[in-house]
Design a protein around this motif. Structure first.
Motif, mmCIF file in Angstrom:
data_model
loop_
_atom_site.group_PDB
_atom_site.id
_atom_site.type_symbol
_atom_site.label_atom_id
_atom_site.label_comp_id
_atom_site.label_asym_id
_atom_site.label_seq_id
_atom_site.Cartn_x
_atom_site.Cartn_y
_atom_site.Cartn_z
ATOM 1 N N THR A 2 0.856 -1.215 0.044
ATOM 2 C CA THR A 2 0.050 0.156 0.014
ATOM 3 C C THR A 2 0.864 1.341 -0.065
ATOM 4 O O THR A 2 1.637 1.561 0.768
ATOM 5 C CB THR A 2 -0.840 -0.042 1.187
ATOM 6 O OG1 THR A 2 -1.876 -1.257 1.027
ATOM 7 C CG2 THR A 2 -1.886 1.398 1.355
ATOM 8 N N VAL A 3 0.676 2.001 -1.050
ATOM 9 C CA VAL A 3 1.364 3.402 -1.049
ATOM 10 C C VAL A 3 0.219 4.466 -0.448
ATOM 11 O O VAL A 3 -0.827 4.690 -0.792
ATOM 12 C CB VAL A 3 1.774 3.730 -2.383
ATOM 13 C CG1 VAL A 3 2.533 4.993 -2.509
ATOM 14 C CG2 VAL A 3 2.551 2.408 -3.173
ATOM 15 N N VAL A 4 0.971 5.488 0.590
ATOM 16 C CA VAL A 4 0.055 6.489 1.126
ATOM 17 C C VAL A 4 0.975 7.553 0.875
ATOM 18 O O VAL A 4 2.127 7.575 1.399
ATOM 19 C CB VAL A 4 -0.019 6.070 2.546
ATOM 20 C CG1 VAL A 4 -0.836 6.921 3.250
ATOM 21 C CG2 VAL A 4 -0.815 4.690 2.810
ATOM 22 N N TYR A 5 0.402 8.824 0.880
ATOM 23 C CA TYR A 5 1.026 10.040 0.831
ATOM 24 C C TYR A 5 0.085 11.163 0.813
ATOM 25 O O TYR A 5 -1.111 10.931 0.753
ATOM 26 C CB TYR A 5 1.635 10.238 -0.858
ATOM 27 C CG TYR A 5 0.673 10.310 -1.865
ATOM 28 C CD1 TYR A 5 0.345 11.578 -2.308
ATOM 29 C CD2 TYR A 5 0.055 9.280 -2.501
ATOM 30 C CE1 TYR A 5 -0.468 11.892 -3.564
ATOM 31 C CE2 TYR A 5 -0.781 9.497 -3.617
ATOM 32 C CZ TYR A 5 -1.229 10.847 -3.828
ATOM 33 O OH TYR A 5 -2.083 11.070 -4.767
ATOM 34 N N ASP A 6 0.626 12.412 0.858
ATOM 35 C CA ASP A 6 0.149 13.649 0.446
ATOM 36 C C ASP A 6 0.916 14.535 -0.198
ATOM 37 O O ASP A 6 2.001 14.286 -0.139
ATOM 38 C CB ASP A 6 -0.318 14.283 1.937
ATOM 39 C CG ASP A 6 -1.364 15.414 1.862
ATOM 40 O OD1 ASP A 6 -1.938 15.606 0.737
ATOM 41 O OD2 ASP A 6 -1.618 16.236 2.690
ATOM 42 N N THR A 7 0.472 15.400 -0.742
ATOM 43 C CA THR A 7 1.392 16.013 -1.616
ATOM 44 C C THR A 7 0.886 17.733 -1.867
ATOM 45 O O THR A 7 -0.143 18.005 -1.392
ATOM 46 C CB THR A 7 1.121 15.681 -3.251
ATOM 47 O OG1 THR A 7 2.251 16.043 -4.087
ATOM 48 C CG2 THR A 7 -0.224 15.759 -3.743
ATOM 49 N N ALA A 51 4.674 1.993 1.392
ATOM 50 C CA ALA A 51 5.687 3.100 1.128
ATOM 51 C C ALA A 51 4.715 4.590 1.452
ATOM 52 O O ALA A 51 3.565 4.608 0.996
ATOM 53 C CB ALA A 51 5.906 3.097 -0.522
ATOM 54 N N VAL A 52 5.358 5.383 2.253
ATOM 55 C CA VAL A 52 4.927 6.347 2.654
ATOM 56 C C VAL A 52 5.626 7.821 2.118
ATOM 57 O O VAL A 52 6.635 7.818 2.017
ATOM 58 C CB VAL A 52 4.992 6.836 4.317
ATOM 59 C CG1 VAL A 52 3.982 7.791 4.688
ATOM 60 C CG2 VAL A 52 4.116 5.287 4.752
ATOM 61 N N GLY A 53 4.548 8.752 1.626
ATOM 62 C CA GLY A 53 5.366 9.907 0.998
ATOM 63 C C GLY A 53 4.690 11.262 1.359
ATOM 64 O O GLY A 53 3.621 11.439 1.806
ATOM 65 N N SER A 54 5.812 12.395 1.507
ATOM 66 C CA SER A 54 5.524 13.587 1.835
ATOM 67 C C SER A 54 6.450 14.508 1.286
ATOM 68 O O SER A 54 7.684 14.173 1.391
ATOM 69 C CB SER A 54 5.280 13.847 3.231
ATOM 70 O OG SER A 54 5.032 15.350 3.688
ATOM 71 N N VAL A 57 0.214 13.606 6.979
ATOM 72 C CA VAL A 57 1.064 12.644 6.856
ATOM 73 C C VAL A 57 1.492 12.262 8.430
ATOM 74 O O VAL A 57 1.431 10.988 9.104
ATOM 75 C CB VAL A 57 2.267 12.602 6.023
ATOM 76 C CG1 VAL A 57 3.229 11.405 6.153
ATOM 77 C CG2 VAL A 57 1.732 13.222 4.715
ATOM 78 N N ALA A 58 2.049 13.309 9.072
ATOM 79 C CA ALA A 58 2.369 12.916 10.505
ATOM 80 C C ALA A 58 1.187 12.346 11.345
ATOM 81 O O ALA A 58 1.567 11.408 12.180
ATOM 82 C CB ALA A 58 2.847 14.450 10.991
ATOM 83 N N GLY A 59 0.163 13.111 11.352
ATOM 84 C CA GLY A 59 -1.199 12.542 12.033
ATOM 85 C C GLY A 59 -1.579 11.204 11.486
ATOM 86 O O GLY A 59 -1.802 10.407 12.463
ATOM 87 N N TRP A 60 -1.316 10.923 10.270
ATOM 88 C CA TRP A 60 -1.733 9.543 9.847
ATOM 89 C C TRP A 60 -0.635 8.284 10.449
ATOM 90 O O TRP A 60 -0.971 7.174 10.932
ATOM 91 C CB TRP A 60 -1.615 9.357 8.438
ATOM 92 C CG TRP A 60 -1.958 8.163 7.647
ATOM 93 C CD1 TRP A 60 -2.993 7.775 7.640
ATOM 94 C CD2 TRP A 60 -1.368 6.969 7.376
ATOM 95 N NE1 TRP A 60 -3.102 6.340 6.951
ATOM 96 C CE2 TRP A 60 -1.926 6.007 6.915
ATOM 97 C CE3 TRP A 60 0.292 6.933 7.344
ATOM 98 C CZ2 TRP A 60 -1.497 4.788 6.628
ATOM 99 C CZ3 TRP A 60 0.908 5.527 6.894
ATOM 100 C CH2 TRP A 60 -0.158 4.728 6.725
ATOM 101 N N ILE A 61 0.735 8.777 10.335
ATOM 102 C CA ILE A 61 1.711 7.835 10.999
ATOM 103 C C ILE A 61 1.391 7.772 12.522
ATOM 104 O O ILE A 61 1.756 6.914 12.965
ATOM 105 C CB ILE A 61 3.233 8.468 10.712
ATOM 106 C CG1 ILE A 61 3.294 8.509 9.142
ATOM 107 C CG2 ILE A 61 4.166 7.763 11.541
ATOM 108 C CD1 ILE A 61 4.711 8.768 8.952
ATOM 109 N N HIS A 62 0.971 8.800 13.046
ATOM 110 C CA HIS A 62 0.689 8.642 14.724
ATOM 111 C C HIS A 62 -0.380 7.699 14.845
ATOM 112 O O HIS A 62 -0.402 6.892 15.601
ATOM 113 C CB HIS A 62 0.255 10.027 15.153
ATOM 114 C CG HIS A 62 -0.149 10.133 16.351
ATOM 115 N ND1 HIS A 62 0.990 10.175 17.644
ATOM 116 C CD2 HIS A 62 -1.027 9.897 17.486
ATOM 117 C CE1 HIS A 62 0.334 9.976 18.735
ATOM 118 N NE2 HIS A 62 -1.007 10.048 18.678
ATOM 119 N N PHE A 63 -1.548 7.495 14.010
ATOM 120 C CA PHE A 63 -2.441 6.485 14.307
ATOM 121 C C PHE A 63 -1.892 5.374 13.859
ATOM 122 O O PHE A 63 -2.296 4.343 14.497
ATOM 123 C CB PHE A 63 -3.664 7.166 13.211
ATOM 124 C CG PHE A 63 -4.840 6.058 13.208
ATOM 125 C CD1 PHE A 63 -5.382 5.626 14.396
ATOM 126 C CD2 PHE A 63 -5.488 5.821 12.178
ATOM 127 C CE1 PHE A 63 -6.224 4.732 14.662
ATOM 128 C CE2 PHE A 63 -6.620 4.836 12.174
ATOM 129 C CZ PHE A 63 -7.150 4.371 13.306
#
Length: 395
Positions: A255-260, A309-312, A323-329
């Protein structure tokens, strides 16, 4: 309106078709939900759990149509959380002397939420039983941290029903009530989403509790949870799924997760997805913008994945707050045996990728050394890095 579960056991809960969120706004509801309460009428009349406070008056009025409240001999509180105990205060105003059976921790929960009342409370532990007449009993099983310290399940002998409370449930509205009548794709999806987002942090305890229940060598014909469909067709199928899910579950998925900010990081995310497919055509690939997609749905996909894979982009010498909030969760869900990688664009400092790598390590992931950092916008040189990046994720 009651619905018969089996013999002298009826469902007397509430189906909430309009519910959109739970636990505040922390859990998304897409297909409705239910608060399941049950009424047993044997030699003794027993109410197992109630409903959420917004529906308490409707619940009590409907209950009165089924039974004279004064004829209720016992109330079982399997779990003190408000979606199960929300009608208890008003119910006990009607029948103040009726014995309540719950765990010692449930007493703390009820008193902490509703204040101290002069209720006739009896505390129980695993193995304690309550005779309800006609040769049948209720046997109590503590379910600590599934998902609160006060949780327990209640097993009814004779009819072989396990009232499992939050274990084995789903936030899913099923008018037809039973698992064999439900949409199987939605049922399984919502059961997995429930586990991934609520119970996964307690997976070691789930595995231990399943072994404990199976060691009791009891026949289970029905599993009646407090949310969603009741399992009557091969009820142990959900127990078997929990055993799988509790054992560092993963499928052949990334799963690829990102914000841009200005689409550069999005371009890298899509290139990574393409490269995964090229190198491993049988691997399922999912791509999400975490600022636009439902976080619980994303976490269900992460739960299924062997790697993410996580992107920002870098902003303010850090990753984007989304992204920071998502990684915290992500960290709070305590996933294990999964790999991770980081990527992103930057204009000046470029600190986000390293910060994401450290954050993903803190979340329990095995983070690969390879990353993709693109100055301003990705070019072919950046895209070429996707090959080794994906190779490391697939190892």
């Amino acid at each position: 309106m009651k619905k018969n579960v089996k013999n002298n056991v009826d469902w007397v809960g509430y189906i909430d078709w309009e519910l959109e969120s739970f636990h505040g706004d922390d859990y998304s509801i897409i297909n409705g939900s239910s608060q399941n309460a049950y009424l047993i009428r044997e030699g003794k009349n027993v109410l197992i759990d109630t409903v959420w406070a917004p529906h308490r008056f409707e619940f009590i009025e409907n209950l009165k149509k089924e039974i004279d409240l004064n004829d209720i001999d016992y109330v079982i509180v399997n779990h003190g959380e408000v979606d199960h105990s929300g009608a208890l205060v008003d119910l006990m105003k009607e029948i103040p002397n009726t014995p309540i059976y719950c765990t010692p921790n449930a007493v703390k929960s009820l008193e902490g939420q509703y204040g101290k009342h002069d209720w006739n409370i009896h505390t129980v532990k695993t193995g304690d039983s309550l005779d309800i007449g006609n040769g049948k009993s209720l046997v109590f099983v503590e379910m600590k941290m599934l998902h609160w310290p006060d949780s327990m399940a209640t097993y009814m002998t004779g009819d072989n029903i396990l009232f499992s409370n939050d274990a084995f449930g789903q936030h899913y509205a099923v008018e037809e009530m039973f698992n064999d009548k439900a949409d199987q794709c939605l049922l399984n999806r919502e059961a997995m989403k429930y586990y991934a987002n609520i119970l996964n942090p307690f997976s070691p305890l789930v595995a231990k509790k399943i072994k404990e229940i199976l060691a009791m060598n009891i026949q289970i014909d029905i599993i009646a949870p407090s949310h969603g469909a009741i399992w009557r067709d091969n009820p142990l199928q959900i127990v078997e799924k929990y055993a799988q899910w509790a054992d560092a579950y993963q499928e052949n998925q990334i799963t690829v997760v990102y914000d841009t900010m200005w689409e550069g990081t999005a371009k890298i995310a899509h290139r990574i997805a393409k490269e995964i497919h090229l190198q491993s055509p049988d691997t399922v690939v999912k791509v999400f913008n975490c600022a636009k997609s439902d976080k619980n749905e994303i976490m269900t996909e992460v739960f299924k994945s062997k790697a993410i894979a996580v992107g920002s982009p870098t902003v303010g010498a850090d990753m984007l707050s989304s992204v920071a909030g998502w990684i915290h969760f992500l960290k709070s869900l305590k996933f294990v045996n999964k790999k991770a990688a980081a990527f992103g664009c930057y204009g000046w400092g470029g600190q986000a990728v390293k910060i994401m790598q450290e954050s993903l390590k803190d979340a329990g992931f095995e983070v690969i050394d390879e990353s993709i950092k693109s100055l301003w916008n990705p070019d072919e040189g950046d895209y070429d890095k996707a090959e080794n990046f994906v190779k490391s994720l697939l190892k």
